[in-house]
Motif scaffolding. Structure first.
Motif, PDB file in Angstrom:
ATOM      1  N   THR A 420      56.767  51.336  38.372  1.00 39.85           N
ATOM      2  CA  THR A 420      55.460  51.520  37.754  1.00 39.85           C
ATOM      3  C   THR A 420      55.473  52.697  36.801  1.00 39.85           C
ATOM      4  O   THR A 420      56.167  53.694  37.023  1.00 39.85           O
ATOM      5  CB  THR A 420      54.383  51.721  38.835  1.00 39.85           C
ATOM      6  OG1 THR A 420      53.105  51.794  38.223  1.00 39.85           O
ATOM      7  CG2 THR A 420      54.623  52.991  39.625  1.00 39.85           C
ATOM      8  N   PRO A 430      42.148  51.380  38.787  1.00 42.76           N
ATOM      9  CA  PRO A 430      42.708  50.142  39.346  1.00 42.76           C
ATOM     10  C   PRO A 430      41.981  48.923  38.831  1.00 42.76           C
ATOM     11  O   PRO A 430      40.776  48.929  38.619  1.00 42.76           O
ATOM     12  CB  PRO A 430      42.481  50.323  40.856  1.00 42.76           C
ATOM     13  CG  PRO A 430      42.312  51.802  41.052  1.00 42.76           C
ATOM     14  CD  PRO A 430      41.667  52.296  39.804  1.00 42.76           C
ATOM     15  N   MET A 431      42.747  47.840  38.618  1.00 38.75           N
ATOM     16  CA  MET A 431      42.152  46.598  38.156  1.00 38.75           C
ATOM     17  C   MET A 431      41.412  45.939  39.306  1.00 38.75           C
ATOM     18  O   MET A 431      41.586  46.265  40.468  1.00 38.75           O
ATOM     19  CB  MET A 431      43.245  45.678  37.618  1.00 38.75           C
ATOM     20  CG  MET A 431      43.984  46.260  36.429  1.00 38.75           C
ATOM     21  SD  MET A 431      45.226  45.131  35.811  1.00 38.75           S
ATOM     22  CE  MET A 431      44.197  43.814  35.222  1.00 38.75           C
ATOM     23  N   SER A 433      41.743  43.178  40.702  1.00 32.14           N
ATOM     24  CA  SER A 433      42.570  42.518  41.707  1.00 32.14           C
ATOM     25  C   SER A 433      43.088  43.494  42.737  1.00 32.14           C
ATOM     26  O   SER A 433      43.374  43.140  43.865  1.00 32.14           O
ATOM     27  CB  SER A 433      43.751  41.809  41.042  1.00 32.14           C
ATOM     28  OG  SER A 433      44.591  42.757  40.435  1.00 32.14           O
ATOM     29  N   ASN A 434      43.221  44.781  42.349  1.00 32.80           N
ATOM     30  CA  ASN A 434      43.734  45.758  43.281  1.00 32.80           C
ATOM     31  C   ASN A 434      42.737  46.080  44.377  1.00 32.80           C
ATOM     32  O   ASN A 434      43.093  46.643  45.414  1.00 32.80           O
ATOM     33  CB  ASN A 434      44.098  47.051  42.546  1.00 32.80           C
ATOM     34  CG  ASN A 434      45.199  46.831  41.540  1.00 32.80           C
ATOM     35  OD1 ASN A 434      45.959  45.884  41.687  1.00 32.80           O
ATOM     36  ND2 ASN A 434      45.277  47.666  40.544  1.00 32.80           N
ATOM     37  N   GLN A 510      50.422  48.802  43.045  1.00 30.35           N
ATOM     38  CA  GLN A 510      49.252  47.964  42.793  1.00 30.35           C
ATOM     39  C   GLN A 510      49.138  47.499  41.343  1.00 30.35           C
ATOM     40  O   GLN A 510      48.504  46.483  41.066  1.00 30.35           O
ATOM     41  CB  GLN A 510      47.971  48.720  43.187  1.00 30.35           C
ATOM     42  CG  GLN A 510      47.841  49.002  44.673  1.00 30.35           C
ATOM     43  CD  GLN A 510      47.530  47.759  45.481  1.00 30.35           C
ATOM     44  OE1 GLN A 510      47.268  46.703  44.929  1.00 30.35           O
ATOM     45  NE2 GLN A 510      47.585  47.873  46.798  1.00 30.35           N
ATOM     46  N   SER A 511      49.733  48.225  40.415  1.00 20.14           N
ATOM     47  CA  SER A 511      49.605  47.852  39.000  1.00 20.14           C
ATOM     48  C   SER A 511      50.757  46.979  38.499  1.00 20.14           C
ATOM     49  O   SER A 511      50.745  46.549  37.345  1.00 20.14           O
ATOM     50  CB  SER A 511      49.529  49.120  38.140  1.00 20.14           C
ATOM     51  OG  SER A 511      50.731  49.870  38.253  1.00 20.14           O
ATOM     52  N   GLY A 513      52.714  43.798  37.812  1.00 15.93           N
ATOM     53  CA  GLY A 513      52.324  42.394  37.757  1.00 15.93           C
ATOM     54  C   GLY A 513      53.002  41.617  36.654  1.00 15.93           C
ATOM     55  O   GLY A 513      54.211  41.734  36.414  1.00 15.93           O
ATOM     56  N   ASN A 536      49.948  42.619  41.719  1.00 13.80           N
ATOM     57  CA  ASN A 536      49.074  42.451  40.555  1.00 13.80           C
ATOM     58  C   ASN A 536      49.446  41.239  39.699  1.00 13.80           C
ATOM     59  O   ASN A 536      49.113  41.172  38.516  1.00 13.80           O
ATOM     60  CB  ASN A 536      49.091  43.721  39.694  1.00 13.80           C
ATOM     61  CG  ASN A 536      47.849  43.814  38.820  1.00 13.80           C
ATOM     62  OD1 ASN A 536      46.761  43.384  39.201  1.00 13.80           O
ATOM     63  ND2 ASN A 536      48.015  44.364  37.630  1.00 13.80           N
ATOM     64  N   LEU A 538      48.629  37.992  38.283  1.00 18.59           N
ATOM     65  CA  LEU A 538      47.333  37.338  38.080  1.00 18.59           C
ATOM     66  C   LEU A 538      47.480  35.885  37.649  1.00 18.59           C
ATOM     67  O   LEU A 538      46.717  35.019  38.067  1.00 18.59           O
ATOM     68  CB  LEU A 538      46.518  38.103  37.032  1.00 18.59           C
ATOM     69  CG  LEU A 538      46.188  39.562  37.394  1.00 18.59           C
ATOM     70  CD1 LEU A 538      45.411  40.218  36.272  1.00 18.59           C
ATOM     71  CD2 LEU A 538      45.419  39.643  38.704  1.00 18.59           C
ATOM     72  N   GLY A 562      51.045  38.270  44.010  1.00 16.07           N
ATOM     73  CA  GLY A 562      49.611  38.196  43.766  1.00 16.07           C
ATOM     74  C   GLY A 562      48.798  38.193  45.047  1.00 16.07           C
ATOM     75  O   GLY A 562      49.222  38.716  46.084  1.00 16.07           O
TER      76      GLY A 562
END
Length: 711
Positions: A420, A430-431, A433-434, A510-511, A513, A536, A538, A562
């Motif tokens: 990351t 955080p997005m 989804s997180n 978490q980020s 993806g 992450n 998506l 995901g």
């Protein structure tokens, strides 16, 4: 593979022919082309096409070494004919993993009177049959066999023992407590032992690690140069390997230069093993080392061991700190150009100066990693998985930036949280989804960001500026890549019931993806890819880039990508599979996976696919779709599915596949079974070890053992 020999052309002159006549090529070029054709096809088919090929196909360069390993179409009759035609010309024969061949097939090996190397790992052979075969192979110097229940060394003839006394290299896989043929091999220089003994018999009785009467002959290790032991989980394996080590503790071979023991879990040090290690510290200089974690943790062993020109180190799951790693192993940062393979998997403090007051999630010390990179500049295989390697905000000191200097890397394993971009994590919140918990609970509807599906659009989003994108761009010749969540554990452990709950991913991960997955598409020569616990993901759009750009991809393993309650990347995965023409092995582990008609239709584009494994809690399958897939993909010889379907559905489908395709596919191995069924471990024990070890069970395989350990 097709030829157009001149003898088959009639009524058409060379000038009139628009095609290229292979027979006009030089013998050297034709021999190079023929070297890519399986030996059974050369001898039984190709050489019958014309006189020239009949001669070339029997050239010594093509018949000297015969590899039947993973030649899934070979059967007993083909082996019999092959040995009859060229048996006397074969010097090296590899039949490893040919589990489908009846044991009587081994009898035909006796025609290979000049054999020097023979690999029968994974082939069932009795002690009487082994004795008969080895009695005729007087030139044998390298042997690999399995030792199964019922093996009796007293049944070996004097001629067989004479052959074994000349063997220099032995690889022995043990499925029962036994010395096997080791006591007969008095000239051993290389000994590889694989302990696969179960703690319980099929009837449920506890097994003992004590060797049976008549098995207590002392192994001869005086000429030993390489000792390697790999243990499957279980206390019996530990008991038996201690008996093998007891002789080493009395007298350490002077020429020993590689000592490797791979043991999962806790394998306590004893007085005998301590004496062995002390003797090694005094008397030998090593080139390769791997020890159980309990033998290294808290001891000053590494300070006393001496190394010559080390090429392999494994400190997997040890609490070794980075300070000790640099001072005691890398000699304070001195030149270690000879080191080509390093396994630090699960070594949570290996990039920190000390481990006493450090938390596993604390930032790494970039100076330690930099010393490692500078000293070991020729590394080809590096495993840093199963740990939290968090980079600090210091510019230019990110783990990915430092690893980009290792230009010779061929295989690499990293934890998800290590790739990351620190600056990105700090700057952006955080997005959505997180914020969704990684559980199997009620699904939450969230907004899905639209991700582009081609490399050009990805570039427009400036993901090339990330440190991971730059790392992938610098490792152009990487062939194997594993990105695995530091807290990931497969739902299918070896000898235990299926795991129902998994730990949440690391916060730093978490980020990670779709954009990071897209960065992998820069690896043009990538052959094997493992992605596990990337929270992450998506849409999975990066998978499409990989399918388009990585045309050499042969092995793909995806797990828990995901949201756990929804397979968000299914559409992208199906698009990706349409481009994977070279894919041979596919492993998918994802809760709620729907193996339906659309999925199998997309998978049917993978014309080279040989092995498929799907592990899915609460997953579903469509039997008709599976049958259609098996009918369309003629190369598939392994189909393992551990889903949420009922036992009746699984058994019916398994029986249908076997009944329909076994006759044409002799190596076909089908296991379809409910993942959470209490008898899962009993089903697993019947899976051929080759499939179980290479694909069915999830594990990190980078730097798992020294390169070229066995031919």
């Amino acid at each position: 593979f097709f030829f157009s020999p001149q003898e088959t052309v009639s009524g058409e002159s060379e000038e009139e022919s628009n095609g290229v006549n292979l027979m006009e090529f030089s013998d050297e070029i034709l021999l190079h082309i023929l070297s890519y054709v399986p030996c059974t096809d050369l001898v039984l088919n190709v050489r019958r096409t014309c006189r020239k090929l009949a001669t070339l196909c029997l050239d010594k360069s093509l018949t000297h070494t015969v590899v039947l390993q993973k030649d899934y179409k070979v059967n007993k009759d083909k082996v019999k004919q092959l040995m009859r035609d060229i048996g006397k010309e074969i010097y090296q024969l590899n039949m490893a993993g040919c589990y489908w061949l009846p044991s009587s097939t081994i009898d035909h090996v006796t025609r290979c009177k000049n054999l020097v190397k023979l690999n029968l790992s994974g082939c069932y052979i009795t002690s009487l049959r082994l004795s008969k075969m080895l009695s005729t192979l007087q030139h044998l110097r390298s042997l690999a066999i399995d030792v199964n229940p019922g093996f009796d060394a007293s049944q070996l003839s004097s001629e067989c023992k004479a052959t074994l006394s000349r063997v220099l290299e032995l690889k022995q896989t043990l499925y029962t407590p036994s010395y096997g043929v080791v006591p007969c091999c008095t000239s051993l220089e290389k000994l590889l032992l694989y302990f696969e003994i179960l703690d319980r018999s099929r009837e449920g009785f506890m097994l003992s690690g004590q060797l049976m009467v008549g098995e207590s002959n002392v192994p001869h290790y005086q000429n030993l140069r390489i000792f390697y032991a790999r243990l499957a989980p279980g206390y019996v394996n530990q008991e038996v390997v201690r008996l093998y080590l007891a002789v080493l503790s009395d007298r350490t071979p002077e020429n020993l230069h590689a000592f490797l023991i791979s043991a999962p879990g806790s394998f306590a040090e004893t007085g005998a093993t301590k004496n062995l290690l002390d003797s090694m510290a005094r008397n030998v200089r090593l080139d390769a080392l791997q020890l159980p974690k309990a033998w290294i943790n808290g001891s000053g062993l590494l300070q006393h061991l001496k190394f010559n020109n080390p090429f392999y180190f494994s400190f997997s799951r040890c609490t070794l700190s980075g300070g000790h790693l640099i001072q005691r192993v890398i000699n304070g940062g001195k030149d270690l150009k000879s080191l080509t393979s390093l396994n630090l998997s699960g070594c949570v403090h290996c990039l920190a100066p000390e481990s006493l007051f450090r938390k596993a999630e604390d930032d790494i010390d970039s100076s330690i990693l930099e010393s490692l990179v500078v000293s070991c500049c020729n590394l080809r295989h590096l495993n840093l998985s199963a740990a939290h390697h968090h980079s600090s905000e210091s510019i230019g000191n990110h783990l990915c930036q430092l690893l980009s200097r290792l230009k010779h890397l061929l295989s690499l394993a990293l934890p998800v949280c290590s790739i990351t971009d620190v600056a990105a994590n700090v700057e952006k919140p955080p997005m959505a989804s997180n914020l969704v918990p990684q559980t199997f609970g009620k699904k939450v509807r969230i907004g899905i960001q639209t991700y582009p599906r081609n490399l050009a659009d990805q570039a427009n989003q400036k993901i090339e500026s990330s440190v991971f994108w730059a790392l992938m761009g610098s490792l152009r010749f990487l062939e194997t890549l594993e990105i695995i969540g530091s807290s990931f554990s497969s739902a299918m452990p070896r000898n235990e019931p299926a795991i129902r709950n998994s730990l949440p991913p690391c916060v730093r991960a978490q980020s990670v993806g779709d954009s990071e997955v897209a960065a992998i598409s820069q690896l043009t020569y990538l052959q094997s890819l493992t992605l596990a616990q990337l929270p992450n993901i998506l849409t999975g759009s990066g998978l499409i880039n990989i399918g388009l750009q990585c045309q050499h991809l042969r092995t793909l393993s995806l797990a828990n990508l995901g949201m756990m309650g929804n397979v968000v990347y299914m559409s992208a995965l199906m698009d990706m599979l349409k481009h994977c023409k070279c894919l041979r092995d596919l492993r998918l582990e994802q809760p709620y996976f729907c193996a339906g008609a659309q999925f199998f239709q997309a998978l049917s584009h993978c014309s080279s696919l040989q092995r498929l494994c799907i592990v899915s809690r609460s997953g579903t399958l469509q039997s008709d779709a599976v049958m259609s897939f098996m009918a369309n993909c003629l190369e598939v010889i392994m189909c393992h599915m551990f889903m949420g379907e009922s036992l009746t559905v699984c058994k019916n489908l398994q029986q249908s596949i076997v009944r329909s395709f076994q006759a044409d596919r002799p190596a076909l191995n089908v296991v379809i079974f409910p993942l959470l069924h209490e008898d899962l471990t009993e089903v697993i024990r019947d899976v051929p070890m080759r499939h179980l070890d290479e694909i069915t069970l999830f594990k990190s395989r980078v730097a798992e053992e020294p390169p070229n350990l066995w031919w």
